[in-house]
Design a protein around this motif. Structure first.
Motif, mmCIF file in Angstrom:
data_model
loop_
_atom_site.group_PDB
_atom_site.id
_atom_site.type_symbol
_atom_site.label_atom_id
_atom_site.label_comp_id
_atom_site.label_asym_id
_atom_site.label_seq_id
_atom_site.Cartn_x
_atom_site.Cartn_y
_atom_site.Cartn_z
ATOM 1 N N ASN A 1 0.784 -1.239 0.143
ATOM 2 C CA ASN A 1 -0.156 -0.042 -0.046
ATOM 3 C C ASN A 1 0.915 1.436 0.147
ATOM 4 O OD1 ASN A 1 -2.842 1.194 0.181
ATOM 5 N ND2 ASN A 1 -1.713 2.098 2.143
ATOM 6 N N ALA A 2 2.004 1.237 0.652
ATOM 7 C CA ALA A 2 2.805 2.470 0.840
ATOM 8 C C ALA A 2 3.430 2.735 -0.558
ATOM 9 C CB ALA A 2 3.749 2.223 1.957
ATOM 10 N N GLN A 3 3.865 1.847 -1.110
ATOM 11 C CA GLN A 3 4.463 1.765 -2.548
ATOM 12 C C GLN A 3 3.460 2.433 -3.451
ATOM 13 O OE1 GLN A 3 4.478 -0.794 -0.433
ATOM 14 N NE2 GLN A 3 6.575 -1.844 -0.702
ATOM 15 N N MET A 4 2.306 1.871 -3.420
ATOM 16 C CA MET A 4 1.301 2.448 -4.318
ATOM 17 C C MET A 4 0.848 3.918 -3.898
ATOM 18 S SD MET A 4 -2.538 0.764 -5.388
ATOM 19 C CE MET A 4 -3.401 1.444 -6.821
ATOM 20 N N VAL A 5 0.792 4.233 -2.783
ATOM 21 C CA VAL A 5 0.643 5.617 -2.381
ATOM 22 C C VAL A 5 1.574 6.491 -3.063
ATOM 23 C CG1 VAL A 5 0.631 7.023 -0.331
ATOM 24 C CG2 VAL A 5 -0.713 4.978 -0.219
ATOM 25 N N GLN A 6 2.902 6.159 -2.687
ATOM 26 C CA GLN A 6 4.022 6.908 -3.512
ATOM 27 C C GLN A 6 4.051 7.107 -4.808
ATOM 28 O OE1 GLN A 6 5.906 9.036 -1.311
ATOM 29 N NE2 GLN A 6 4.416 8.433 0.354
ATOM 30 N N ASP A 7 4.063 6.090 -5.437
ATOM 31 C CA ASP A 7 3.920 6.023 -6.849
ATOM 32 C C ASP A 7 2.857 6.681 -7.192
ATOM 33 O OD1 ASP A 7 6.395 4.702 -6.851
ATOM 34 O OD2 ASP A 7 5.548 2.764 -7.437
ATOM 35 N N GLY A 8 1.604 6.712 -7.018
ATOM 36 C CA GLY A 8 0.291 7.429 -7.106
ATOM 37 C C GLY A 8 0.732 8.854 -7.169
ATOM 38 N N ASN A 9 1.164 9.322 -5.879
ATOM 39 C CA ASN A 9 1.459 10.655 -5.945
ATOM 40 C C ASN A 9 2.227 11.296 -6.882
ATOM 41 O OD1 ASN A 9 0.083 10.750 -3.630
ATOM 42 N ND2 ASN A 9 1.411 10.798 -2.093
ATOM 43 N N ALA A 10 3.451 10.219 -7.295
ATOM 44 C CA ALA A 10 4.201 10.851 -8.051
ATOM 45 C C ALA A 10 3.669 11.063 -9.526
ATOM 46 C CB ALA A 10 5.673 9.925 -8.198
ATOM 47 N N ALA A 11 2.986 10.094 -9.956
ATOM 48 C CA ALA A 11 2.300 9.888 -11.253
ATOM 49 C C ALA A 11 1.429 11.048 -11.483
ATOM 50 C CB ALA A 11 1.371 8.777 -11.464
ATOM 51 N N TYR A 12 0.560 11.738 -10.276
ATOM 52 C CA TYR A 12 -0.204 12.842 -10.384
ATOM 53 C C TYR A 12 0.426 14.094 -10.538
ATOM 54 C CZ TYR A 12 -3.701 16.055 -8.541
ATOM 55 O OH TYR A 12 -4.177 17.282 -8.210
ATOM 56 N N GLN A 13 1.450 14.162 -9.616
ATOM 57 C CA GLN A 13 2.226 15.235 -9.620
ATOM 58 C C GLN A 13 3.167 15.729 -10.787
ATOM 59 O OE1 GLN A 13 2.295 14.905 -4.628
ATOM 60 N NE2 GLN A 13 4.014 15.877 -5.474
ATOM 61 N N ASN A 14 3.626 14.473 -11.352
ATOM 62 C CA ASN A 14 4.586 14.738 -12.549
ATOM 63 C C ASN A 14 3.500 14.911 -13.849
ATOM 64 O OD1 ASN A 14 7.577 13.848 -12.811
ATOM 65 N ND2 ASN A 14 6.991 12.875 -11.122
ATOM 66 N N ALA A 15 2.316 14.480 -13.598
ATOM 67 C CA ALA A 15 1.410 15.027 -14.705
ATOM 68 C C ALA A 15 0.939 16.417 -14.624
ATOM 69 C CB ALA A 15 -0.069 14.040 -14.623
ATOM 70 N N LEU A 16 0.826 16.779 -13.399
ATOM 71 C CA LEU A 16 0.732 18.233 -13.278
ATOM 72 C C LEU A 16 1.808 18.950 -13.870
ATOM 73 C CD1 LEU A 16 -0.866 18.350 -9.695
ATOM 74 C CD2 LEU A 16 -2.210 19.097 -11.855
ATOM 75 N N MET A 17 3.146 18.423 -13.418
ATOM 76 C CA MET A 17 4.468 19.322 -13.862
ATOM 77 C C MET A 17 4.300 19.288 -15.424
ATOM 78 S SD MET A 17 5.932 20.582 -11.180
ATOM 79 C CE MET A 17 7.600 20.988 -11.944
ATOM 80 N N TRP A 18 4.041 18.193 -16.049
ATOM 81 C CA TRP A 18 4.081 18.225 -17.418
ATOM 82 C C TRP A 18 2.932 19.375 -18.020
ATOM 83 C CZ3 TRP A 18 4.801 17.982 -22.386
ATOM 84 C CH2 TRP A 18 3.738 17.634 -23.128
ATOM 85 N N CYS A 19 1.623 19.159 -17.517
ATOM 86 C CA CYS A 19 0.592 20.277 -18.020
ATOM 87 C C CYS A 19 1.061 21.495 -17.636
ATOM 88 C CB CYS A 19 -0.477 19.771 -17.077
ATOM 89 S SG CYS A 19 -1.451 18.211 -17.854
ATOM 90 N N LEU A 20 1.646 21.936 -16.680
ATOM 91 C CA LEU A 20 1.988 23.437 -16.105
ATOM 92 C C LEU A 20 3.156 23.857 -16.766
ATOM 93 C CD1 LEU A 20 0.686 23.329 -12.407
ATOM 94 C CD2 LEU A 20 -0.526 23.916 -14.594
#
Length: 392
Positions: free
Chosen positions: A97-116
Motif C-alpha cells: 500500500n505504501a508503495q502504491m501511495v507514493q507512486d500514485g502521488n508521483a504519477a499525479y504530480q508529474n502529470a501536473l508538472m507536465w501540464c503546467l
C-alpha cells in the motif's frame, strides 16, 4: 519569469472545447452531454489559466507552484517503489500500500508538472508509472480495501485523465490497459461503497467512482456515484455526513483529522461533478459549505460551535461531545472549497477562508488522502469568467 517548453495553444484549443461542452446543457433537460476531458479535478481551461498566471509571475500561484515543484514526488527522476501484483491494506498489516501511495502521488504530480511546464521528462515519468502499475496490479484486498482503492486509485486516475488528454505519445494500447486496471482492480472493492464504516470511507468510494466513470466513459458508474452522494444509505452521503444545518459532521465527535478527511473527499467529488455540469456543491442548501465552516471554525479555536449527541447510520459510532483530537492541525482541503463558494459563486465562506489563509500555500496531503497544493491548483481571481450553473 516562468517559461513553458510546449505550445500553450494546445491548451487554449482544449479549453474552448471544455467551455462549450460544459455549457451545452446545464440543466440536464436533454440526453446527458458527453463527458468533458480532461474533466476530473482539472480541466484544460483550469490548466491554461494557471499557466498564464505563472507566466505573469502572479501570487499566490507562483508560491503555490514552488511548493509543488519542490515536493519530492514531483521530480521527473522519481524512482518507482512498485509496481506490485497485490496491494493489501489493513489495520494491523499492509503490503504494497505504501508503495502504491507514493507512486500514485508521483504519477499525479508529474502529470501536473507536465501540464503546467511542458517539461516532457515529467510526461514520460507519469506514463512510466501508469504503465508499470497497469501491467502488474491484479488485486487490491485487506480489511481496509475501500480506503486503499479509493484513495490510491484516485491519484492514479487523475494522472491518467491528464495524460490521456494532453500527451499524444501515451499509446492507445497503454491507455486501454490502464483503463482495464481501473475497471477490473480498483472499481470492484469500492463499487458497493462502505456502509459498515465511518463516512470518509464512503466518500473515498464516491470520488473515485466518479473519476473512473469519467475516465472510462462509463455513464452508469458516474451516475451511481452521484446518486449515492445524494441519497446513499451509508455515512458518506452528504446529508448523513454533514447531518444538520449547523454543519456538525458524522465524525466531529471522533477526531478532527478524520472529519477533515471526509469533508475533503466529498469536496473533491463536488469539483469533478462541477466540471461535468452537475452542481453538487449546492446540494441540500450548500450543506457541504456548512460542514466546512463548522469544522474550520472549531479548528481555528472557536469553542462556541454547537454540538448535539449523534449516532451514525450503522449504530456503532456514538458521540456525545466534539472531539479535540487533532484540533488545529489543518489539512490542505480549504482552498478549493473557499474559492468555489466565494469566487465562483459569491457565497461568503469566512472561516474556510481563514483556514486556507493559515496554511497558504497549501502543500502535499498526508499520504494519498487529498490532491494537496490547492493554492496553486484551485485559487481563483474574482470575478472569473465562468457562467453560473443550474443545479441538476
Amino acid at each position: 519569469m516562468f517559461r513553458f517548453r510546449s505550445a500553450t495553444a494546445v491548451f487554449a484549443a482544449l479549453a474552448l472545447g471544455v467551455s462549450a461542452a460544459s455549457a451545452a446543457d446545464p440543466a440536464g433537460l436533454t440526453a446527458p452531454a458527453p463527458f468533458v476531458h480532461p474533466g476530473l479535478l482539472h480541466t484544460s481551461a483550469d490548466l491554461l489559466r494557471i499557466r498564464q498566471l505563472l507566466t505573469a509571475g502572479q501570487e499566490p500561484w507562483k508560491s503555490g507552484f514552488e511548493t509543488l515543484r519542490q515536493d519530492r514526488c514531483s521530480r521527473a527522476d522519481w524512482k518507482l517503489n512498485g509496481p506490485l501484483e497485490t496491494v493489501t491494506r489493513g489495520p494491523l498489516a499492509s503490503a504494497g500500500n505504501a508503495q502504491m501511495v507514493q507512486d500514485g502521488n508521483a504519477a499525479y504530480q508529474n502529470a501536473l508538472m507536465w501540464c503546467l511546464t511542458g517539461g516532457e521528462a515529467h510526461a514520460k515519468k507519469a506514463v512510466e508509472i501508469l504503465n508499470a502499475w497497469s501491467a502488474t496490479l491484479r488485486k487490491m484486498d485487506g480489511r481496509d480495501v475501500q480506503l486503499s482503492a479509493g484513495l490510491n486509485g484516485f491519484k492514479f486516475v487523475n494522472a491518467a485523465e491528464l495524460m490521456r488528454h494532453t500527451y499524444p505519445a501515451w499509446t492507445p494500447a497503454d491507455v486501454a490497459r490502464c483503463e482495464r486496471m481501473f475497471r477490473d482492480v480498483v472499481v470492484p472493492p469500492i463499487r458497493n461503497f462502505a456502509l459498515h464504516a465511518n463516512g470518509n470511507w464512503d466518500a473515498a468510494c464516491i470520488k473515485t467512482l466518479l473519476a473512473t466513470g469519467v475516465f472510462c466513459e462509463d455513464r452508469a458508474l458516474f451516475d451511481q456515484a452521484i446518486r449515492y452522494f445524494r441519497s446513499g444509505a451509508g455515512n458518506g452521503r452528504l446529508t448523513n455526513y454533514v447531518f444538520n444545518e449547523a454543519g456538525q459532521c458524522q465524525e466531529s465527535g471522533r477526531d478532527q483529522q478524520h472529519t477533515q478527511l471526509g469533508l475533503g473527499l466529498l469536496a473533491e467529488a463536488c469539483e469533478i461533478a462541477w466540471h461535468q455540469g452537475i452542481d453538487l456543491y449546492s446540494e441540500a442548501d450548500s450543506r457541504l459549505l456548512k460542514g466546512f465552516e463548522y469544522t474550520a471554525r472549531y479548528n481555528l479555536g472557536d469553542d462556541a460551535v454547537p454540538f448535539v449527541p449523534h449516532t451514525d447510520t450503522t449504530g456503532k459510532y456514538r458521540h456525545k461531545k466534539i472531539s479535540a483530537d487533532g484540533r488545529g492541525r489543518l489539512r490542505p482541503i480549504y482552498e478549493m472549497v473557499w474559492n468555489h463558494y466565494q469566487n465562483r459563486r459569491g457565497i461568503p465562506a469566512p472561516f474556510t477562508r481563514r483556514a486556507a489563509d493559515r496554511i497558504r500555500p497549501e502543500g502535499a496531503a498526508q499520504g494519498a488522502d487529498h490532491p494537496g497544493f490547492g493554492t496553486l491548483l484551485f485559487s481563483l481571481a474574482p470575478p472569473i469568467n465562468e457562467a453560473p450553473r443550474t443545479p441538476r
